[in-house]
Design a protein around this motif. Structure first.
Motif, PDB file in Angstrom:
ATOM      1  N   GLY A   1       0.806  -1.218   0.000  1.00  0.00           N
ATOM      2  CA  GLY A   1       0.000   0.000   0.000  1.00  0.00           C
ATOM      3  C   GLY A   1       0.835   1.262   0.000  1.00  0.00           C
ATOM      4  O   GLY A   1       0.461   2.277  -0.613  1.00  0.00           O
ATOM      5  N   GLU A   2       1.988   1.238   0.663  1.00  0.00           N
ATOM      6  CA  GLU A   2       2.864   2.401   0.703  1.00  0.00           C
ATOM      7  C   GLU A   2       3.514   2.687  -0.645  1.00  0.00           C
ATOM      8  O   GLU A   2       4.000   3.801  -0.883  1.00  0.00           O
ATOM      9  CB  GLU A   2       3.968   2.180   1.752  1.00  0.00           C
ATOM     10  N   THR A   3       3.509   1.703  -1.527  1.00  0.00           N
ATOM     11  CA  THR A   3       4.143   1.839  -2.836  1.00  0.00           C
ATOM     12  C   THR A   3       3.147   2.235  -3.917  1.00  0.00           C
ATOM     13  O   THR A   3       3.542   2.678  -5.004  1.00  0.00           O
ATOM     14  CB  THR A   3       4.823   0.506  -3.214  1.00  0.00           C
ATOM     15  N   LEU A   4       1.855   2.106  -3.645  1.00  0.00           N
ATOM     16  CA  LEU A   4       0.832   2.390  -4.648  1.00  0.00           C
ATOM     17  C   LEU A   4       0.663   3.890  -4.874  1.00  0.00           C
ATOM     18  O   LEU A   4       0.871   4.695  -3.973  1.00  0.00           O
ATOM     19  CB  LEU A   4      -0.512   1.794  -4.212  1.00  0.00           C
ATOM     20  N   THR A   5       0.253   4.249  -6.075  1.00  0.00           N
ATOM     21  CA  THR A   5      -0.131   5.629  -6.357  1.00  0.00           C
ATOM     22  C   THR A   5      -1.511   5.878  -5.780  1.00  0.00           C
ATOM     23  O   THR A   5      -2.212   4.950  -5.365  1.00  0.00           O
ATOM     24  CB  THR A   5      -0.146   5.897  -7.872  1.00  0.00           C
ATOM     25  N   GLU A   6      -1.935   7.140  -5.770  1.00  0.00           N
ATOM     26  CA  GLU A   6      -3.204   7.501  -5.130  1.00  0.00           C
ATOM     27  C   GLU A   6      -4.414   6.923  -5.851  1.00  0.00           C
ATOM     28  O   GLU A   6      -5.502   6.882  -5.293  1.00  0.00           O
ATOM     29  CB  GLU A   6      -3.326   9.021  -5.054  1.00  0.00           C
ATOM     30  N   GLN A   7      -4.245   6.466  -7.080  1.00  0.00           N
ATOM     31  CA  GLN A   7      -5.376   5.881  -7.815  1.00  0.00           C
ATOM     32  C   GLN A   7      -5.683   4.448  -7.365  1.00  0.00           C
ATOM     33  O   GLN A   7      -6.737   3.908  -7.682  1.00  0.00           O
ATOM     34  CB  GLN A   7      -5.102   5.872  -9.325  1.00  0.00           C
ATOM     35  N   TRP A   8      -4.747   3.845  -6.636  1.00  0.00           N
ATOM     36  CA  TRP A   8      -4.878   2.435  -6.282  1.00  0.00           C
ATOM     37  C   TRP A   8      -5.232   2.252  -4.810  1.00  0.00           C
ATOM     38  O   TRP A   8      -4.914   3.093  -3.974  1.00  0.00           O
ATOM     39  CB  TRP A   8      -3.573   1.694  -6.558  1.00  0.00           C
ATOM     40  N   GLN A   9      -5.860   1.110  -4.522  1.00  0.00           N
ATOM     41  CA  GLN A   9      -6.130   0.731  -3.143  1.00  0.00           C
ATOM     42  C   GLN A   9      -6.226  -0.780  -3.040  1.00  0.00           C
ATOM     43  O   GLN A   9      -6.504  -1.472  -4.021  1.00  0.00           O
ATOM     44  CB  GLN A   9      -7.430   1.356  -2.627  1.00  0.00           C
ATOM     45  N   ILE A  10      -5.982  -1.284  -1.843  1.00  0.00           N
ATOM     46  CA  ILE A  10      -6.254  -2.682  -1.514  1.00  0.00           C
ATOM     47  C   ILE A  10      -7.490  -2.706  -0.633  1.00  0.00           C
ATOM     48  O   ILE A  10      -7.561  -1.972   0.359  1.00  0.00           O
ATOM     49  CB  ILE A  10      -5.073  -3.343  -0.781  1.00  0.00           C
ATOM     50  N   ALA A  11      -8.465  -3.526  -0.995  1.00  0.00           N
ATOM     51  CA  ALA A  11      -9.672  -3.696  -0.188  1.00  0.00           C
ATOM     52  C   ALA A  11      -9.698  -5.123   0.341  1.00  0.00           C
ATOM     53  O   ALA A  11      -9.548  -6.083  -0.423  1.00  0.00           O
ATOM     54  CB  ALA A  11     -10.925  -3.411  -1.008  1.00  0.00           C
ATOM     55  N   VAL A  12      -9.856  -5.280   1.651  1.00  0.00           N
ATOM     56  CA  VAL A  12      -9.934  -6.598   2.275  1.00  0.00           C
ATOM     57  C   VAL A  12     -11.398  -6.908   2.553  1.00  0.00           C
ATOM     58  O   VAL A  12     -12.049  -6.221   3.349  1.00  0.00           O
ATOM     59  CB  VAL A  12      -9.123  -6.640   3.581  1.00  0.00           C
ATOM     60  N   LEU A  13     -11.929  -7.931   1.879  1.00  0.00           N
ATOM     61  CA  LEU A  13     -13.302  -8.369   2.089  1.00  0.00           C
ATOM     62  C   LEU A  13     -13.297  -9.568   3.031  1.00  0.00           C
ATOM     63  O   LEU A  13     -12.254  -9.977   3.514  1.00  0.00           O
ATOM     64  CB  LEU A  13     -13.958  -8.703   0.759  1.00  0.00           C
ATOM     65  N   HIS A  14     -14.452 -10.127   3.308  1.00  0.00           N
ATOM     66  CA  HIS A  14     -14.529 -11.223   4.268  1.00  0.00           C
ATOM     67  C   HIS A  14     -13.629 -12.392   3.882  1.00  0.00           C
ATOM     68  O   HIS A  14     -12.916 -12.932   4.729  1.00  0.00           O
ATOM     69  CB  HIS A  14     -15.965 -11.724   4.403  1.00  0.00           C
ATOM     70  N   GLY A  15     -13.683 -12.807   2.603  1.00  0.00           N
ATOM     71  CA  GLY A  15     -13.000 -14.023   2.211  1.00  0.00           C
ATOM     72  C   GLY A  15     -11.814 -13.860   1.293  1.00  0.00           C
ATOM     73  O   GLY A  15     -11.164 -14.855   0.952  1.00  0.00           O
ATOM     74  N   TYR A  16     -11.481 -12.648   0.903  1.00  0.00           N
ATOM     75  CA  TYR A  16     -10.378 -12.437  -0.036  1.00  0.00           C
ATOM     76  C   TYR A  16     -10.013 -10.958  -0.070  1.00  0.00           C
ATOM     77  O   TYR A  16     -10.694 -10.118   0.547  1.00  0.00           O
ATOM     78  CB  TYR A  16     -10.756 -12.939  -1.433  1.00  0.00           C
ATOM     79  N   ALA A  17      -8.937 -10.631  -0.790  1.00  0.00           N
ATOM     80  CA  ALA A  17      -8.506  -9.243  -0.926  1.00  0.00           C
ATOM     81  C   ALA A  17      -8.373  -8.901  -2.402  1.00  0.00           C
ATOM     82  O   ALA A  17      -8.075  -9.769  -3.234  1.00  0.00           O
ATOM     83  CB  ALA A  17      -7.175  -9.032  -0.206  1.00  0.00           C
ATOM     84  N   ILE A  18      -8.596  -7.632  -2.727  1.00  0.00           N
ATOM     85  CA  ILE A  18      -8.515  -7.180  -4.115  1.00  0.00           C
ATOM     86  C   ILE A  18      -7.739  -5.868  -4.188  1.00  0.00           C
ATOM     87  O   ILE A  18      -7.676  -5.111  -3.222  1.00  0.00           O
ATOM     88  CB  ILE A  18      -9.918  -6.982  -4.732  1.00  0.00           C
ATOM     89  N   MET A  19      -7.143  -5.603  -5.341  1.00  0.00           N
ATOM     90  CA  MET A  19      -6.385  -4.363  -5.548  1.00  0.00           C
ATOM     91  C   MET A  19      -6.647  -3.852  -6.958  1.00  0.00           C
ATOM     92  O   MET A  19      -6.321  -4.531  -7.942  1.00  0.00           O
ATOM     93  CB  MET A  19      -4.891  -4.612  -5.341  1.00  0.00           C
ATOM     94  N   TYR A  20      -7.224  -2.646  -7.043  1.00  0.00           N
ATOM     95  CA  TYR A  20      -7.571  -2.063  -8.335  1.00  0.00           C
ATOM     96  C   TYR A  20      -7.322  -0.555  -8.328  1.00  0.00           C
ATOM     97  O   TYR A  20      -7.346   0.080  -7.262  1.00  0.00           O
ATOM     98  CB  TYR A  20      -9.040  -2.335  -8.677  1.00  0.00           C
TER      99      TYR A  20
END
Length: 282
Positions: free
Chosen positions: A221-240
């Motif tokens: 997360g510290e390396t991502l640009t401001e357009q990106w995020q990691i979202a942690v859901l109940h059963g998995y994680a996504i990054m877009y």
């Protein structure tokens, strides 16, 4: 008394007989599984299995919770459940046991699995067959879904405090770090690999020592640009690359170097029966 006997006014020398092959098979399969002594769900026990197709049971404590099938490789299939459970909260692999039957190659495993599911459902068993436990990655279209209170992922969300082995320390690219983390996590981490562009070439310094999933997500997360995020859901994680988009089932975000915890939405009104994917997990 058969219908023909009633028409004749009494006993008859003839009657219809229907052999229920499926009922006989279902009862025999259930009995064969009941005769087995479940073993601990461990790599050692799985290594003793032959790489053949068949059906299997999972037990959580003393409770029979799941019946499944493997078309070709029982230890591989059951091993995926071991890996999945190892990365969840409110449950331990040490609480799990399994038993299995090899099924002849000329008799597809999916047939006895469906027979057993029908039989055990009638008895009120196998709750994990209807709570999403065995499903594959739901895909991008389901990321906005508010899942039910009885879903496996709600009861046993992913564990971000779990130490993740196999990620090398030292300088690496963000692209390589993402690939390493995805490979080592015991749950799905889906991200837009084709959209990384030049950001994927950014250098990341992975510190020495044990790192948890949360530590690695923070580092990414510290390396991502401001357009990106990691979202942690109940059963998995996504990054877009979607800015600060919110997901109903998300409980943590990694945004612009910050960790943001939120309360996820959960459908408390109705439990649901979730039909499983027919395909085995890849």
């Amino acid at each position: 008394m058969t219908q023909q006997s009633e028409l004749d006014g009494g006993a008859s020398h003839r009657a219809d007989f229907r052999l229920s092959i499926t009922r006989a098979l279902k009862d025999q399969l259930a009995q064969a599984l009941d005769d087995l002594e479940p073993a601990p769900l461990s790599m050692g026990a799985l290594e003793e299995l032959e790489r053949r197709g068949g059906i299997y049971q999972l037990h959580h404590g003393e409770r029979f919770v799941y019946v499944g099938k493997a078309d070709k490789n029982l230890p591989q299939r059951i091993g995926k459940h071991l890996r999945k459970i190892s990365g969840r909260n409110n449950i331990s692999v040490g609480e799990m046991r399994f038993a299995c039957l090899y099924v002849d190659e000329d008799f597809p495993a999916v047939a006895p699995e469906r027979l057993l599911i029908a039989k055990y459902r009638e008895k009120g068993e196998i709750p994990w067959n209807t709570n999403g436990f065995g499903n594959n990655d739901p895909g991008r279209r389901r990321d906005d879904t508010v899942i039910k209170v009885n879903h496996f992922d709600v009861r046993h969300p992913i564990d971000l405090d779990r130490v993740i082995p196999g990620v090398k320390s030292g300088a690496t690219s963000l692209r390589q770090l993402l690939a390493d983390v995805k490979k080592q996590l015991p749950y799905n981490f889906r991200y837009a690999i084709k959209a990384l562009g030049a950001m994927g070439d950014r250098e990341v310094g992975v510190p020495e020592g044990e790192l948890t999933a949360g530590d690695l997500f923070s580092l990414i997360g510290e390396t991502l640009t401001e357009q990106w995020q990691i979202a942690v859901l109940h059963g998995y994680a996504i990054m877009y690359p979607e800015g600060e988009r919110n997901y109903p089932s998300a409980w943590r975000y990694y945004r612009m170097g910050q960790v943001v915890d939120v309360d996820p939405e959960i459908d408390q009104e109705h439990a649901e029966i979730i039909e499983e994917d027919d395909a085995e997990e890849g």
